[in-house]
Design an enzyme around this catalytic site. Structure first.
Site, PDB file in Angstrom:
ATOM      1  N   LEU A  34       7.164 -13.532   0.857  1.00  0.00           N
ATOM      2  CA  LEU A  34       6.247 -13.274   0.148  1.00  0.00           C
ATOM      3  C   LEU A  34       5.513 -13.703  -1.057  1.00  0.00           C
ATOM      4  O   LEU A  34       6.829 -14.038  -2.032  1.00  0.00           O
ATOM      5  CB  LEU A  34       6.623 -11.710   0.725  1.00  0.00           C
ATOM      6  CG  LEU A  34       6.690 -10.920   1.104  1.00  0.00           C
ATOM      7  CD1 LEU A  34       8.232 -10.219   1.441  1.00  0.00           C
ATOM      8  CD2 LEU A  34       5.768  -9.052   0.511  1.00  0.00           C
ATOM      9  N   ASP A  35       4.441 -14.077  -1.509  1.00  0.00           N
ATOM     10  CA  ASP A  35       4.640 -14.483  -2.937  1.00  0.00           C
ATOM     11  C   ASP A  35       5.280 -13.078  -3.826  1.00  0.00           C
ATOM     12  O   ASP A  35       4.516 -12.322  -2.954  1.00  0.00           O
ATOM     13  CB  ASP A  35       3.413 -15.181  -3.144  1.00  0.00           C
ATOM     14  CG  ASP A  35       2.749 -15.260  -4.545  1.00  0.00           C
ATOM     15  OD1 ASP A  35       3.115 -16.377  -5.010  1.00  0.00           O
ATOM     16  OD2 ASP A  35       1.869 -15.001  -4.459  1.00  0.00           O
ATOM     17  N   LYS A  36       4.664 -13.634  -5.510  1.00  0.00           N
ATOM     18  CA  LYS A  36       5.625 -12.303  -5.683  1.00  0.00           C
ATOM     19  C   LYS A  36       3.486 -12.093  -6.491  1.00  0.00           C
ATOM     20  O   LYS A  36       3.248 -10.834  -6.155  1.00  0.00           O
ATOM     21  CB  LYS A  36       6.085 -13.516  -6.788  1.00  0.00           C
ATOM     22  CG  LYS A  36       6.407 -12.051  -8.899  1.00  0.00           C
ATOM     23  CD  LYS A  36       7.067 -12.623  -9.483  1.00  0.00           C
ATOM     24  CE  LYS A  36       6.360 -13.435 -10.314  1.00  0.00           C
ATOM     25  NZ  LYS A  36       5.109 -12.743 -10.847  1.00  0.00           N
ATOM     26  N   THR A  59       3.622 -14.282   3.622  1.00  0.00           N
ATOM     27  CA  THR A  59       2.152 -13.392   2.481  1.00  0.00           C
ATOM     28  C   THR A  59       1.406 -13.408   1.059  1.00  0.00           C
ATOM     29  O   THR A  59       2.729 -13.847   0.704  1.00  0.00           O
ATOM     30  CB  THR A  59       2.461 -11.378   2.716  1.00  0.00           C
ATOM     31  OG1 THR A  59       3.136 -11.187   4.149  1.00  0.00           O
ATOM     32  CG2 THR A  59       1.929 -10.605   1.883  1.00  0.00           C
TER      33      THR A  59
END
Length: 755
Positions: free
Chosen positions: A451-453, A647
Site C-alpha cells: 500500500l502507498d501511504k 494499492t
C-alpha cells in the site's frame, strides 16, 4: 479528483489478462441470460460509422464466437464490437459487405434486428421479452402443458383403439407445436452447422420419442423443457441485469434554471453541460455536478457504497442516483446523463461481465468434449445394448433418447457466468469495481498487499494535530490569531492546514513575504513575525535544547512542525500531519486475519513512514522509494509470497499497480493513470474494501465449485438411472433443468452477500 474523473479509466485495459472466447458446446438457448426486459442501449463507445444490431438469442460468449466464425469468410468487415449484457453487436463494414454479413449471421441461426444508426434508438418491436406474470409466452406454454397432460391422461386411462390413439397423437402434436417450434428451428440450424447444443439434442430426442410411439411423453418433455427454459432464463436475468437496476436510481426529470432565472422541469438526458439544476430534500440527484449554492447531507451508498451520508457544500461534487437528505441544493452539471459516474459504473461492470474467468474457460473446454462424448455414448447404447445386454431395440433406443436429454451441458455452462456476474454486481453495489472475472477469482490467492501511504493509508490532506504555546507570558488568543492570519495569506498546504485548524478571527497583517524553503514573514501592528520551519528558526538563532527536543519528538512521530517567532523568541509551535484514514487500522487487521501480509511502500522519509505504519498496524514499512523502486519491491514480494497486490492512487504508483497480480486503485482521490493501471477500483477510498474483495473472491470460488459439483453430480446419478434404472424422458428434463435452476439460484446468492 472526483469519482467522475476516476471512472474515465475504469474500462478493461491492456494490463488485463484477456482471453478470446472459447468455442464450446453452448446450451444454445436463451437461458444463458435472456433479458426479461431489454435494458437501455449504451451507444457511448459505438465506433463512428458502425451500425448497431440487437441479436435477442446471443446470450453466451460462445454464441459470440459462433457469429465471429460465421463472419470470418466475408471481406469488407473492418470492425466488430459485442456487448452480451445488451445483446448488441456493432458492425463496421463496406456497403456491399453488410448484406452478406447479415445473411451469414442468419444462416448461423441468429436474427440480427437493426437498432438504426441513431444513437440510443429504441429496440425493434418484439425484441423485449415481456416481464409481466401472464405473458403471451407463458399462456402458450401453459396451454402446451395442458395438452400434454391431456395426452398422458388419455394414454393412461383410455382403452386402446384407433380413435383414442388419433386423439392422443393430435394432442401431443399440438403441444409440441405450441412449445417447441422455436426449439426445432434452432435445433435444425445447429445440426446443419454440426453443433450439438441443447436445441439439437431436444429436437432429436423428442422426434425419436414420437417415432417410437411415445407421443404423450414426447409432448410432456417438450412442454416441460420450454417452461423450465423460460423460468431459468428469467432467473439468470436477475444476475445479468442486476447492475442495470442502478439505472432506475437516477431520476428521469431534472429542475433546470432558465436564462430568465425561472426554473423548469426537463428530461435529465436533455440537460446540457454547465446547466444549473436544483434538488429539494428527499429527492435523488439526476446528474453529476458541483454544488454552487446550499448545504446538505447526501446518501452516496448507491455510487460509493458509503453507509453514512456525506455533507455537501459549495464546491463539493454530487453524483447522479444519490439521495439529497437535509437541505435544498443547486449544482452545475459536469456530466451529461450518458456520462455520469453511475452510468460509467454500469458500463464498467458490463464490460467486466464480458470477460471470462479461469473457471469458466475450464468449464467451456470441458463442455466442448462432454456433449459429443455423451452423444456418441447414446448412439452406442442404441446400437450395442440389444446385442450385449439383451434389451429390445425399442428399449435401447428409448434409453439412448433419455441420455440425449441428460447430455445437455447447460447447468455446467451456466454455473460459472451466473456466479461471476452476481459477484461483480454485488461488488459494484458496495463501491468496488472489479474489471473482470479473472481478478474476481484471482484475488483469493493474494498473500501480500502493498500500500502507498499518502492518499491511500492516509487522508492525503495535512491537518493541524497539535498546538503548543511556547511563550507562557504571551496572550494565547492573540498569538494564535496572528498565526492564523499569517498562515491564511499563504497558499502552502501546511499553512492552509494551520489556518483551517486554528479558525481564528483574522488580524490585519502587512508586509507579507514568502521565504522560499523556509516559511513566510509579515508584520502586525508594527511588529515583525516569521512563520516557518526548523531551518528558519535556526537562521534566526532562536533554537534551544528544549526546543530541539520538542522538534525531535514531533519529527519522530512523522509530523511537520511550523514555528511562529518574533524577533526575540519562539512564540508557538504547530504540528501538522497527514492523518491516517479511519478505515486503515481496521483494514490492516482484516487483511492479517485473512492471512494476507500488509506492506507499506512510500516515497516519504523512513521516520514518517515508520510512524504512520506503526499507527496503521503495518510491520513491514519501506520508505524513500522512487516509482521504479516500488516496482522492484512488488517483484520481491511476488518472489517471497507468491501472489501480491498493490494499492495506490498516484502516477508514481502506476508501474507497481501494473506489475502486481491484482492492482487496487483509489477511485475518489486517485489519478487517471493509477485507475487505468489497476484491476480493481475502490470508489470511496475505504481500505476495508480490499479484504472485502478477497472475501468475495473466496466466496465466489466456493460457489463456482459447488455449482460444478452439483451439475456433474446430478447428471452422473441420472446417467446411471437412465442406463440401468427406470429413468424416463420427462424425468431427464427435470434433472437437466433442475440442475440448471439449482446452480442459478446458488450463484444468485452472491448478490445478497455482504461482508
Amino acid at each position: 479528483m472526483t469519482n467522475q474523473n476516476a471512472l474515465k479509466s475504469v474500462a478493461p485495459h491492456a494490463h488485463a489478462h484477456s482471453h478470446a472466447p472459447a468455442e464450446t458446446a453452448c446450451c444454445g438457448r436463451s437461458a444463458c441470460g435472456s433479458a426479461a426486459v431489454v435494458a437501455a442501449v449504451d451507444t457511448a463507445d459505438i465506433p463512428k460509422g458502425a451500425l448497431l444490431f440487437r441479436i435477442p438469442t446471443m446470450d453466451c460468449a460462445v454464441e459470440e464466437s459462433e457469429i465471429r466464425r460465421a463472419l470470418e469468410p466475408i471481406g469488407g468487415i473492418s470492425g466488430l464490437r459485442f456487448r452480451l449484457g445488451e445483446r448488441t453487436m456493432a458492425i463496421t463494414a463496406d456497403g456491399a459487405a453488410l448484406p452478406d454479413a447479415l445473411e451469414a449471421i442468419r444462416k448461423a441461426g441468429f436474427k440480427p434486428e437493426p437498432l438504426n444508426d441513431v444513437a440510443g434508438a429504441p429496440p425493434a418491436p418484439g425484441t423485449a421479452r415481456a416481464a409481466g406474470l401472464m405473458t403471451p409466452e407463458l399462456l402458450r406454454l401453459v396451454a402446451a402443458l395442458v395438452l400434454a397432460i391431456a395426452a398422458e391422461t388419455i394414454s393412461f386411462l383410455a382403452p386402446e383403439g384407433i380413435g383414442f390413439t388419433a386423439v392422443e397423437m393430435g394432442l401431443a402434436l399440438a403441444a409440441i407445436a405450441l412449445a417447441g417450434l422455436d426449439t426445432y428451428k434452432k435445433g435444425f440450424a445447429a445440426l446443419v452447422r454440426g453443433r450439438l447444443n441443447i436445441n439439437a439434442l431436444m429436437a432429436v430426442a423428442v422426434t425419436g420419442a414420437f417415432v417410437i410411439g411415445q407421443w404423450p411423453e414426447a409432448a410432456m418433455v417438450m412442454a416441460l423443457y420450454a417452461i423450465a427454459e423460460m423460468i431459468e432464463a428469467r432467473a439468470v436475468d436477475r444476475a445479468r441485469n442486476a447492475i442495470q437496476g442502478l439505472l432506475a436510481l437516477a431520476p428521469e426529470l431534472a429542475e433546470v434554471r432558465q436564462p430568465d432565472g425561472s426554473w423548469k422541469t426537463a428530461k435529465a438526458d436533455t440537460v446540457a453541460l454547465g446547466a444549473l439544476v436544483r434538488i429539494r430534500p428527499g429527492e435523488r440527484v439526476p446528474l453529476d455536478g458541483v454544488v454552487t449554492e446550499g448545504m446538505s447531507a447526501i446518501d452516496q451508498a448507491p455510487v460509493t457504497g458509503e453507509s453514512i451520508p456525506v455533507d455537501k457544500s459549495v464546491g463539493d461534487a454530487v453524483f447522479a442516483g444519490t439521495i439529497n437528505q437535509a437541505g435544498a441544493l443547486e449544482f452545475r452539471v459536469t456530466a451529461v446523463a450518458a456520462n455520469t459516474t453511475l452510468a460509467r459504473i454500469i458500463h464498467a461492470v458490463e464490460e467486466a461481465q464480458g470477460t471470462r474467468a479461469p473457471t469458466q474457460r475450464f468449464v467451456d473446454r470441458f463442455a466442448a468434449v462432454y456433449t459429443p462424448a455423451v452423444f456418441v455414448l447414446a448412439i452406442a447404447v442404441a446400437a450395442l445394448t440389444p446385442w450385449l445386454m439383451g434389451w429390445t431395440w425399442m428399449e435401447a433406443v428409448y434409453k439412448a433418447l433419455v441420455l440425449l436429454v441428460i447430455a445437455c451441458p447447460c447447468a455446467l455452462v451456466i454455473s460459472t457466468p451466473v456466479t461471476v456476474v452476481s459477484a461483480l454486481a454485488s461488488a459494484a453495489r458496495r463501491g468496488i469495481l472489479i474489471k473482470g472475472g479473472t481478478y474476481l477469482e484471482e484475488a483469493r490467492k493474494l498473500k501480500a498487499v502493498a500500500l502507498d501511504k499518502t492518499g491511500t493509508i492516509t487522508e492525503g490532506k495535512p491537518k493541524l494535530v497539535e498546538t503548543s504555546l511556547l511563550d507562557k507570558a504571551a496572550d494565547e488568543g492573540e498569538i494564535l490569531a496572528i498565526a492564523a492570519s499569517i498562515a491564511g495569506r499563504s497558499d502552502h498546504p501546511v499553512s492552509k492546514a494551520i489556518a483551517e485548524g486554528l479558525k481564528r478571527e483574522p488580524r490585519p497583517v502587512g508586509n507579507f513575504m514568502a521565504l522560499p524553503g523556509r516559511g513566510v514573514q509579515a508584520t502586525h501592528e508594527g511588529r515583525s513575525y516569521v512563520l516557518g520551519n526548523h531551518r528558519l528558526i535556526e537562521e534566526q538563532k532562536l533554537c534551544s535544547p528544549a526546543l530541539e527536543a520538542e522538534l525531535k519528538r514531533h519529527e519522530e512521530a512523522g509530523r511537520t512542525v511550523t514555528l511562529l517567532a518574533s524577533g526575540h523568541a519562539v512564540l508557538a509551535l504547530f504540528a501538522v500531519a497527514d492523518t491516517i484514514k479511519p478505515s486503515s487500522q481496521a483494514a490492516m487487521a482484516e487483511l492479517r486475519a485473512l492471512g494476507v501480509t500488509p506492506v507499506m511502500l512510500t516515497g516519504d522519509n523512513a521516520a514518517t513512514a515508520s510512524a504512520i505504519g506503526e499507527h496503521a498496524g503495518i510491520d513491514d514499512v519501506r520508505g524513500n522509494l522512487l516509482p521504479e523502486e516500488k516496482l522492484d519491491a512488488i517483484k520481491a514480494l511476488q518472489q517471497r509470497y507468491g501472489m501480491a497486490g498493490m494499492t495506490g492512487d498516484g502516477i508514481n504508483d502506476a508501474p507497481a499497480l501494473a506489475q502486481a497480480d491484482i492492482g487496487f486503485a483509489m477511485g475518489g482521490a486517485g489519478t487517471d493513470t493509477a485507475m487505468e493501471a489497476a484491476d480493481v477500483v475502490i470508489m470511496n477510498d475505504d481500505l476495508r474494501r480490499i479484504p472485502e474483495t478477497i472475501r468475495l473472491s473466496r466466496r465466489a470460488h466456493s460457489v463456482l465449485w459447488q455449482n460444478i459439483t452439483l451439475a456433474l453430480g446430478i447428471k452422473a446419478v441420472f446417467f446411471v438411472l437412465a442406463v440401468f434404472g427406470g429413468a424416463t424422458m420427462w424425468m431427464a428434463v427435470f434433472a437437466d433443468m433442475g440442475a440448471s435452476l439449482l446452480v442459478v439460484a446458488n450463484g444468485l446468492r452472491l448478490m445478497r452477500a455482504s461482508s
